[in-house]
Design a protein around this motif. Structure first.
Motif, PDB file in Angstrom:
ATOM      1  N   PRO A  15       5.991  -3.155   3.202  1.00 50.80           N
ATOM      2  CA  PRO A  15       6.096  -1.873   2.503  1.00 50.80           C
ATOM      3  C   PRO A  15       5.213  -1.810   1.248  1.00 50.80           C
ATOM      4  CG  PRO A  15       8.011  -3.232   2.032  1.00 50.80           C
ATOM      5  CD  PRO A  15       7.197  -3.989   3.036  1.00 50.80           C
ATOM      6  N   THR A  38      -6.338  -1.979   5.098  1.00 55.52           N
ATOM      7  CA  THR A  38      -6.443  -0.738   5.881  1.00 55.52           C
ATOM      8  C   THR A  38      -5.882   0.472   5.144  1.00 55.52           C
ATOM      9  OG1 THR A  38      -4.332  -1.210   6.971  1.00 55.52           O
ATOM     10  CG2 THR A  38      -6.335  -1.965   8.081  1.00 55.52           C
ATOM     11  N   ARG A  43      -5.916   6.320   2.439  1.00 59.63           N
ATOM     12  CA  ARG A  43      -6.086   6.874   1.095  1.00 59.63           C
ATOM     13  C   ARG A  43      -7.363   7.722   1.014  1.00 59.63           C
ATOM     14  NH1 ARG A  43      -2.996   4.912  -3.030  1.00 59.63           N
ATOM     15  NH2 ARG A  43      -1.484   3.322  -2.431  1.00 59.63           N
TER      16      ARG A  43
HETATM   17  O1  CDP Z   1      -0.891  -0.509  -1.858  1.00 61.24           O
HETATM   18  P1  CDP Z   1       0.292   0.134  -1.201  1.00 61.24           P
HETATM   19  O2  CDP Z   1       1.128  -0.865  -0.432  1.00 61.24           O
HETATM   20  O3  CDP Z   1       1.101   0.977  -2.119  1.00 61.24           O
HETATM   21  O4  CDP Z   1      -0.221   1.172  -0.151  1.00 61.24           O
HETATM   22  P2  CDP Z   1      -1.434   1.052   0.840  1.00 61.24           P
HETATM   23  O5  CDP Z   1      -1.371  -0.231   1.603  1.00 61.24           O
HETATM   24  O6  CDP Z   1      -2.680   1.382   0.133  1.00 61.24           O
HETATM   25  O7  CDP Z   1      -1.086   2.202   1.894  1.00 61.24           O
HETATM   26  C1  CDP Z   1      -0.938   3.537   1.511  1.00 61.24           C
HETATM   27  C2  CDP Z   1      -0.244   4.299   2.622  1.00 61.24           C
HETATM   28  O8  CDP Z   1      -1.091   4.331   3.771  1.00 61.24           O
HETATM   29  C3  CDP Z   1       1.063   3.713   3.121  1.00 61.24           C
HETATM   30  O9  CDP Z   1       2.183   4.146   2.379  1.00 61.24           O
HETATM   31  C4  CDP Z   1       1.127   4.212   4.557  1.00 61.24           C
HETATM   32  O10 CDP Z   1       1.627   5.511   4.626  1.00 61.24           O
HETATM   33  C5  CDP Z   1      -0.330   4.238   4.957  1.00 61.24           C
HETATM   34  N1  CDP Z   1      -0.753   3.074   5.742  1.00 61.24           N
HETATM   35  C6  CDP Z   1      -0.437   3.067   7.081  1.00 61.24           C
HETATM   36  O11 CDP Z   1       0.239   3.952   7.562  1.00 61.24           O
HETATM   37  N2  CDP Z   1      -0.894   2.073   7.890  1.00 61.24           N
HETATM   38  C7  CDP Z   1      -1.624   1.071   7.379  1.00 61.24           C
HETATM   39  N3  CDP Z   1      -2.076   0.128   8.221  1.00 61.24           N
HETATM   40  C8  CDP Z   1      -1.932   1.036   6.015  1.00 61.24           C
HETATM   41  C9  CDP Z   1      -1.471   2.053   5.203  1.00 61.24           C
END
Ligand code: CDP
Length: 227
Positions: A15, A38, A43
């Protein structure tokens, strides 16, 4: 006896703000692998949608954008704390892609099937080459189920909010711990309840709860799995 080879494809899921990027970057550096976060792709699509005045609730418009956008991730060009440069259609959006507006909307965008198809295909192409640490939500479950090592990094919502709040403070972003906690909880809710590729623990993943662990301790645990 032949020495055991380190895993070539490493997937780290978990998460928001669970420490995936910190762990992934260190691991990739140590192994001499490519680090690929990813989340920056979802983003970038979200930032571009907001920039273009596209309603993020308009699935068709956002999906069309995801199919057109050119996202590039390059080695960091600046020593301002960035892990890499993120470009959307040639524009450096590294910090803009981590803004509160993007935080508030990215999970909506990432839940769209067409967006995930467009991003997932590019992620798979990069991941299958091997010697890669890929970080996200669905890497071990959907994108690279064949990964040699899968880590699911977790922590309580309050601890994750505290960490993200500190990160934001260090960047000079004005916010409150309560607002960050609400955002983290909302993103968790959307990410784990969406129909397409919800956040979940792969059956063969190693689960690490980092609540009581420092970043060094988490790294040490995973490093030992790669020897
Ligand atoms: O850094 P943080 O963990 O807050 O977020 P992030 O990894 O930059 O990802 C942002 C958002 O992108 C996540 O809350 C997911 O909604 C989405 N995400 C996703 O759905 N699948 C992934 N492989 C990576 C991110």
């Amino acid at each position: 006896m032949t020495p055991r080879k380190p895993p070539s494809i490493i997937a780290i899921d978990g998460p928001a703000a669970s420490g995936k990027s910190t762990l992934g970057r260190r691991l990739a550096e140590w192994l001499g692998y490519l680090f690929f976060d990813t989340g920056v792709m979802y983003r970038a699509v979200t930032w571009q949608a907001l920039e273009d005045g596209i309603d993020v609730r308009d699935e068709a418009a956002v999906t069309a954008l995801a199919n057109e956008i050119h996202i590039d991730v390059r080695p960091a060009s600046d020593l301002d704390g960035r892990l890499c440069d993120v470009l959307a259609n040639g524009i450096d959006i590294t910090w803009e892609s981590r803004s509160e507006a993007v935080d508030a909307n990215v999970s909506i965008v990432a839940a769209y099937r067409g967006v995930r198809l467009a991003m997932g295909e590019q992620q798979r192409q990069i991941g299958r080459r091997g010697r890669v640490v890929m970080v996200g939500r669905d890497i071990g479950t959907i994108i690279l189920p064949e990964a040699d090592l899968k880590i699911y990094l977790d922590a309580s919502a309050t601890e994750r909010a505290r960490r993200r709040y500190e990160e934001l403070q260090a960047r000079g972003v004005q916010t409150s711990l309560n607002d960050v906690l609400s955002m983290v909880l909302e993103r968790d809710r959307i990410d784990s309840t969406r129909d397409v590729a919800p956040l979940s623990v792969a059956a063969d993943a190693v689960l690490i709860d980092s609540d009581q662990l420092t970043a060094d301790e988490v790294f040490e645990q995973v490093r030992r799995m790669c020897e």
